[in-house]
Structure formats: structure tokens, C-alpha cells
Design a protein around this motif. Structure first.
Motif, PDB file in Angstrom:
ATOM      1  N   GLY A 131       0.843  -1.187   0.000  1.00  0.00           N
ATOM      2  CA  GLY A 131       0.000   0.000   0.000  1.00  0.00           C
ATOM      3  C   GLY A 131       0.879   1.237   0.000  1.00  0.00           C
ATOM      4  N   ALA A 132       0.305   2.360  -0.336  1.00  0.00           N
ATOM      5  CA  ALA A 132       1.062   3.603  -0.426  1.00  0.00           C
ATOM      6  C   ALA A 132       1.592   4.018   0.940  1.00  0.00           C
ATOM      7  CB  ALA A 132       0.183   4.711  -1.008  1.00  0.00           C
ATOM      8  N   THR A 133       2.637   4.827   0.930  1.00  0.00           N
ATOM      9  CA  THR A 133       3.206   5.347   2.173  1.00  0.00           C
ATOM     10  C   THR A 133       2.131   6.060   2.988  1.00  0.00           C
ATOM     11  OG1 THR A 133       5.343   5.652   1.102  1.00  0.00           O
ATOM     12  CG2 THR A 133       4.957   6.876   3.136  1.00  0.00           C
ATOM     13  N   GLY A 134       2.054   5.733   4.271  1.00  0.00           N
ATOM     14  CA  GLY A 134       1.092   6.382   5.151  1.00  0.00           C
ATOM     15  C   GLY A 134      -0.254   5.706   5.240  1.00  0.00           C
ATOM     16  N   CYS A 135      -0.424   4.567   4.548  1.00  0.00           N
ATOM     17  CA  CYS A 135      -1.732   3.891   4.571  1.00  0.00           C
ATOM     18  C   CYS A 135      -1.954   3.109   5.861  1.00  0.00           C
ATOM     19  CB  CYS A 135      -1.879   2.961   3.362  1.00  0.00           C
ATOM     20  SG  CYS A 135      -0.799   1.511   3.395  1.00  0.00           S
ATOM     21  N   GLY A 136      -0.900   2.858   6.619  1.00  0.00           N
ATOM     22  CA  GLY A 136      -1.059   2.175   7.907  1.00  0.00           C
ATOM     23  C   GLY A 136      -0.739   0.696   7.878  1.00  0.00           C
ATOM     24  N   LYS A 137       0.250   0.301   7.082  1.00  0.00           N
ATOM     25  CA  LYS A 137       0.609  -1.125   7.023  1.00  0.00           C
ATOM     26  C   LYS A 137       1.144  -1.611   8.368  1.00  0.00           C
ATOM     27  CE  LYS A 137       3.265  -0.463   3.553  1.00  0.00           C
ATOM     28  NZ  LYS A 137       4.370  -0.730   2.607  1.00  0.00           N
ATOM     29  N   SER A 138       2.081  -0.877   8.936  1.00  0.00           N
ATOM     30  CA  SER A 138       2.689  -1.320  10.193  1.00  0.00           C
ATOM     31  C   SER A 138       1.669  -1.383  11.324  1.00  0.00           C
ATOM     32  CB  SER A 138       3.847  -0.385  10.579  1.00  0.00           C
ATOM     33  OG  SER A 138       4.893  -0.471   9.645  1.00  0.00           O
ATOM     34  N   SER A 139       0.813  -0.373  11.424  1.00  0.00           N
ATOM     35  CA  SER A 139      -0.192  -0.376  12.495  1.00  0.00           C
ATOM     36  C   SER A 139      -1.184  -1.512  12.305  1.00  0.00           C
ATOM     37  CB  SER A 139      -0.917   0.975  12.545  1.00  0.00           C
ATOM     38  OG  SER A 139      -1.556   1.263  11.313  1.00  0.00           O
ATOM     39  N   THR A 140      -1.466  -1.867  11.058  1.00  0.00           N
ATOM     40  CA  THR A 140      -2.379  -2.979  10.792  1.00  0.00           C
ATOM     41  C   THR A 140      -1.746  -4.300  11.206  1.00  0.00           C
ATOM     42  OG1 THR A 140      -3.422  -1.808   8.948  1.00  0.00           O
ATOM     43  CG2 THR A 140      -3.665  -4.204   8.998  1.00  0.00           C
ATOM     44  N   ILE A 141      -0.483  -4.503  10.837  1.00  0.00           N
ATOM     45  CA  ILE A 141       0.223  -5.724  11.233  1.00  0.00           C
ATOM     46  C   ILE A 141       0.262  -5.842  12.751  1.00  0.00           C
ATOM     47  CG2 ILE A 141       2.487  -6.856  11.267  1.00  0.00           C
ATOM     48  CD1 ILE A 141       2.977  -5.633   8.478  1.00  0.00           C
ATOM     49  N   ASN A 142       0.604  -4.754  13.426  1.00  0.00           N
ATOM     50  CA  ASN A 142       0.702  -4.786  14.886  1.00  0.00           C
ATOM     51  C   ASN A 142      -0.643  -5.067  15.540  1.00  0.00           C
ATOM     52  OD1 ASN A 142       3.388  -4.129  14.576  1.00  0.00           O
ATOM     53  ND2 ASN A 142       3.099  -1.950  14.969  1.00  0.00           N
ATOM     54  N   ALA A 143      -1.699  -4.493  14.995  1.00  0.00           N
ATOM     55  CA  ALA A 143      -3.032  -4.695  15.566  1.00  0.00           C
ATOM     56  C   ALA A 143      -3.510  -6.125  15.386  1.00  0.00           C
ATOM     57  CB  ALA A 143      -4.023  -3.725  14.935  1.00  0.00           C
ATOM     58  N   LEU A 144      -3.328  -6.679  14.206  1.00  0.00           N
ATOM     59  CA  LEU A 144      -3.813  -8.025  13.913  1.00  0.00           C
ATOM     60  C   LEU A 144      -3.048  -9.105  14.659  1.00  0.00           C
ATOM     61  CD1 LEU A 144      -4.250  -7.820  10.039  1.00  0.00           C
ATOM     62  CD2 LEU A 144      -6.103  -8.263  11.658  1.00  0.00           C
ATOM     63  N   PHE A 145      -1.731  -8.985  14.657  1.00  0.00           N
ATOM     64  CA  PHE A 145      -0.898 -10.109  15.069  1.00  0.00           C
ATOM     65  C   PHE A 145      -0.068  -9.854  16.312  1.00  0.00           C
ATOM     66  CE2 PHE A 145      -1.265 -10.469  10.344  1.00  0.00           C
ATOM     67  CZ  PHE A 145      -2.164 -11.512  10.356  1.00  0.00           C
ATOM     68  N   ASN A 146      -0.313  -8.741  16.990  1.00  0.00           N
ATOM     69  CA  ASN A 146       0.397  -8.487  18.238  1.00  0.00           C
ATOM     70  C   ASN A 146       1.900  -8.560  18.014  1.00  0.00           C
ATOM     71  OD1 ASN A 146       0.478  -7.829  20.950  1.00  0.00           O
ATOM     72  ND2 ASN A 146       0.588  -9.966  21.611  1.00  0.00           N
ATOM     73  N   ALA A 147       2.340  -8.001  16.926  1.00  0.00           N
ATOM     74  CA  ALA A 147       3.752  -8.069  16.566  1.00  0.00           C
ATOM     75  C   ALA A 147       4.263  -6.681  16.251  1.00  0.00           C
ATOM     76  CB  ALA A 147       3.929  -8.974  15.349  1.00  0.00           C
ATOM     77  N   ASP A 148       4.921  -6.059  17.206  1.00  0.00           N
ATOM     78  CA  ASP A 148       5.495  -4.751  16.969  1.00  0.00           C
ATOM     79  C   ASP A 148       6.584  -4.912  15.918  1.00  0.00           C
ATOM     80  OD1 ASP A 148       6.843  -2.368  16.984  1.00  0.00           O
ATOM     81  OD2 ASP A 148       6.757  -2.107  19.156  1.00  0.00           O
TER      82      ASP A 148
END
Length: 338
Positions: free
Chosen positions: A49-66
């Protein structure tokens, strides 16, 4: 590199319960054979996804993986695609387009190479592609270009391997129409988001011929000391699990975020919690020969303790549903440590 997570806990417990059950030996052998296959499986989920779309926050939210702490590697064949390993769940974080012509060409080439990569059995390495759109932006042209010109043409015959999700639903109208007390869209914003979903669906269909079912959600965030819980995260997880090959769905079981606050708020159009359980149980029992329906209180998975989630439907051999029920009660009921 590998993040230290006990991904096989669920399968190991299931093996123990089946061995200890009073099921006929033939039934045990079939179920244990399925589990043996699971141990050798990996799910490869590509997120872009484009920069700023929230990929990292989505991964962290779904899988409890900072993702700042997860073992990180860079694929030598496709530089700039970051690899996170959570046991048997492998996440590939790829930049989207929109970083300039030269960078876009490089990203497109890397994405194409990853989508065309095969595993040891000759099957596509990537099981599922999750494209995250920025719901706070009105200009999604680069994301549509990514989907139409890079992702879909390189999916091969199975075009169902793409999911499209619109993040930052709370900011779709610049923050207006979001009920912050109940953490959900008010009617005007909800209608706006539904129209955006339909617009995205129609545009992708017109440009690629592929039917997708976009959803909107919010991955949540922390504003100072006041966190905002995610919205529709359970719906997003349901789609990810559902569109993953059946024989691999169980792999998600140990990686689901165990913070119950993450799963509280959904659009209530469907019982996504129960549907996730259905799909995970089906991962174990898919090769079975007879049917059974299981209705059981699962200790409040995704909800308050003791909540009856409802039926967990699984195709199982003979009386094997008893083993599946036992495992569902003892494992899923405490999935989030309640």
C-alpha cells in the motif's frame, strides 16, 4: 530472522487431545495425518500500500507483533521488501507506488518478482496479497495503478488471492462523523464509507475484470496516552483467514493478537468471530469424510468471558467432532488469556 513465538502450540495441543481421546484408531490416524501436514506449512502474506496507509499499524493490531521488534530481513531477490517471521506466519511488507517514477519502477519490479516466486512444491509462494488503501485520501490513483498493472496481472489463475482494505475509516471525512465514545461511524460517515467501498470495487472490476470485496476499517492508534481501539479489525481478520488456503488457516491461531480490546468494535453485519472459528476448524477437518455440527460456549472468544459464540461447523471423521470441540473449548476459549 525469526520472531520468538510458539506457533505450534495449537497443533501440539490438538495432537495431545486426539491421542488421549477415545476415538477409533483409524479416525485418530486421519486427523493426526492432517496435523502432521500443518507442521510443515507456512502462510506467506504480502502486505502493500502507499506510504502512510497504515501497514505497520495494521500488522501490529492483527498479530500483536510490533514490527520494530520482530525479526526483520530483506529478501535478496526483491530488495526493499521486508520480511517478518512469526513462527510459520511470514509477512512480506512491500512499498506501494507513489514514491517517484524511479522508485515506482523498482517497487513494481520487486513486487512482480515476489508474486511470481514459487515454493518447493511449485505453487505460488504468496498465499494472499493484502492491499491497504488510505481512507483519508481522495486520490487513490497510484493504488489502483498498483492493483491493475502490477498485482492482478501477476496473480496467475487464482485471482482470489487479493484482498483490498480501506484503512483510517475514522478520517474518511477528515474526522467528521466518527463517534469517538462508541468508536464507530455515525450514519452519514457510514454511508460515505459504503459508497467508497462500492466505488473501489467497481473501479477494480472495470480495470481488471476481477471481483473484490473491499472493506473499511481502522487499525487504531495511540494519541498521547489515549489509544483509539481498532474498528472492523475482526472483519479484516475474517477475510484474511477465509481467503487463505484451507490447509493453512490454523497457522493464524497462535498469532492472533490476544488483547481483547482490539476486537471489540465491528459493524455487526456478520458474526465474524464465529466465522473465523469455522474457518480455522475447517483447516483441520477439511479432509474428513462425514459431517457434524458443533455448538458450544467457547469461553468468550473475542467477547466477554463465558459468551456463547455459537456453532462451530466442521467436517470431521466419525466421532472426531468431540476432539475438535474439546480443543476449541480449551484453546480458543483462552486465546487472549482471559
Amino acid at each position: 530472522m525469526t520472531y520468538n513465538t510458539n506457533n505450534m502450540e495449537f497443533v501440539t495441543k490438538m495432537e495431545h487431545d486426539i491421542e488421549a481421546s477415545g476415538l477409533p484408531d483409524a479416525v485418530k490416524h486421519k486427523l493426526l495425518a492432517n496435523l502432521l501436514l500443518l507442521k510443515s506449512k507456512k502462510v506467506n502474506l504480502l502486505i502493500t500500500g502507499a506510504t502512510g496507509c497504515g501497514k505497520s499499524s495494521t500488522i501490529n493490531a492483527l498479530f500483536n507483533a510490533d514490527v520494530s521488534k520482530v525479526g526483520v530481513g530483506v529478501d535478496p531477490e526483491t530488495m526493499e521488501i521486508e520480511k517478518y517471521e512469526l513462527g510459520n506466519l511470514v509477512l512480506w511488507d512491500s512499498p506501494g507506488l507513489g514514491d517517484g517514477k524511479e522508485a515506482d519502477n523498482r517497487h513494481a519490479k520487486n513486487l512482480t518478482a515476489k508474486l511470481l516466486e514459487r515454493d518447493a512444491d511449485g505453487n505460488p509462494l504468496i498465499d494472499l496479497v493484502l492491499v491497504i488503501l488510505d481512507g483519508s485520501s481522495r486520490d487513490m490513483g497510484t493504488s489502483f495503478e498498483l492493483i491493475s498493472n502490477v498485482i492482478v496481472p501477476n496473480l496467475g489463475e487464482d485471482k482470489s488471492r487479493i484482498l483490498v482494505a480501506i484503512n483510517q475509516a475514522d478520517m474518511a471525512m477528515k474526522g467528521r462523523g466518527w463517534d469517538r465514545v462508541n468508536n464507530r461511524p455515525e450514519p452519514a460517515l457510514e454511508q460515505f464509507l459504503q459508497e467508497k467501498v462500492e466505488s473501489v470495487r467497481r473501479r477494480i472490476k472495470e480495470s481488471t475484470g476481477v471481483d473484490v470485496e473491499p472493506i473499511y476499517y481502522s487499525a487504531g492508534y495511540k494519541d498521547g496516552d489515549a489509544p483509539q481501539r481498532p474498528y472492523n479489525l475482526t472483519k479484516l481478520l475474517y477475510q484474511i483467514v477465509h481467503y487463505t488456503p484451507k490447509e493453512k488457516r490454523t497457522i493464524y491461531a497462535n498469532n492472533i493478537n490476544r488483547d481483547r480490546e482490539m476486537w471489540k468494535d465491528d459493524d455487526e453485519l456478520k458474526d465474524y468471530r464465529n466465522s473465523i472459528l469455522d474457518d480455522i476448524v475447517e483447516s483441520i477437518s477439511d479432509c474428513a469424510e462425514t459431517g457434524a455440527e458443533i455448538g458450544e460456549s467457547l469461553g468468550g472468544l473475542f467477547g466477554s468471558a463465558g459468551r456463547t459464540v455459537g456453532r462451530v461447523a466442521g467436517r470431521v471423521v466419525g466421532g472426531a467432532f468431540g476432539a475438535v470441540k474439546s480443543i476449541a473449548k480449551s484453546f480458543f476459549g483462552g486465546l487472549f488469556g482471559w
